[in-house]
Design a protein around this motif. Structure first.
Motif, PDB file in Angstrom:
ATOM      1  N   ASN A  95       1.775  -0.259   7.082  1.00 34.18           N
ATOM      2  CA  ASN A  95       1.829  -0.582   5.908  1.00 34.18           C
ATOM      3  C   ASN A  95       2.213  -1.658   5.592  1.00 34.18           C
ATOM      4  OD1 ASN A  95       1.181  -1.007   3.197  1.00 34.18           O
ATOM      5  ND2 ASN A  95       1.998   0.978   2.704  1.00 34.18           N
ATOM      6  N   THR A 131       1.260  -3.919   3.186  1.00 38.29           N
ATOM      7  CA  THR A 131       0.409  -4.503   2.117  1.00 38.29           C
ATOM      8  C   THR A 131       1.410  -4.188   0.678  1.00 38.29           C
ATOM      9  OG1 THR A 131      -0.300  -2.260   1.542  1.00 38.29           O
ATOM     10  CG2 THR A 131      -1.973  -3.965   2.905  1.00 38.29           C
ATOM     11  N   SER A 169       4.423  -6.687  -1.985  1.00 34.33           N
ATOM     12  CA  SER A 169       4.756  -8.338  -2.374  1.00 34.33           C
ATOM     13  C   SER A 169       6.038  -8.073  -2.780  1.00 34.33           C
ATOM     14  CB  SER A 169       3.674  -8.601  -3.501  1.00 34.33           C
ATOM     15  OG  SER A 169       2.488  -8.868  -2.843  1.00 34.33           O
TER      16      SER A 169
END
Length: 176
Positions: free
Chosen positions: A147, A149, A151
């Motif tokens: 994973n 993904t 920010s």
């Protein structure tokens, strides 16, 4: 931070970058309590987050835990043998700011090696690249290696609770 907040709503802005009154009071009480058990907040972080072994200082009535300099030196040497990066711990901020829903507020603590030079521009003993890569590594560990993904943003708190030549930390805000 405000400019980033205007572009990315999950990042705290000027209205939310500070803890609210309730969290400030909790933090003050927590620190006061920790200082009845530890000689300093640095000793608390070294023991609680890095697992360094404290010793008891003082007499029975006034005893407090302190991580000896020999324990700190041993930890520094052990880690620098394995890597040229700093040892770090990525932990939930116990006194999170008022942040947007879905945003996580963490602190990344670094154990300094003792041979850092302070960047005159950033006033940091670490490079931005090392801080960024350490946060990325911590988030991959937390979320799973497949994973990627997420920010994040980080910043150096201008009113640091612990200023030390042994520890360094920054505030981290992230979303999956």
């Amino acid at each position: 931070m405000q400019e980033l907040h205007l572009r990315y709503s999950w990042i705290p802005g000027s209205e939310s970058i500070r803890p609210n009154a309730e969290n400030r009071q909790k933090k003050e009480n927590y620190i006061k309590n920790m200082l009845t058990r530890y000689t300093s907040l640095q000793d608390f972080v070294l023991h609680k987050f890095f697992g360094l072994k404290p010793v008891v200082q003082g007499d029975f009535i006034n005893s407090r835990l302190q991580v000896p300099s020999t324990e700190i030196s041993s930890a520094r040497i052990a880690h620098t043998k394995d890597t040229n990066r700093h040892e770090f711990r990525f932990v939930t901020n116990l006194f999170s700011y008022h942040i947007p829903t879905g945003t996580n507020h963490y602190v990344i603590w670094f154990l300094l090696n003792g041979n850092e030079s302070i960047d005159p521009k950033t006033n940091s003993p670490l490079t931005n690249d090392e801080i960024n890569s350490s946060i990325e590594e911590a988030l991959r560990q937390k979320l799973g290696s497949t994973n990627d993904t997420f920010s994040f943003v980080w910043y150096l708190n201008p009113k640091q609770t612990i200023v030390s030549d042994v520890l360094y930390h920054v505030q981290v805000f992230w979303i999956p």
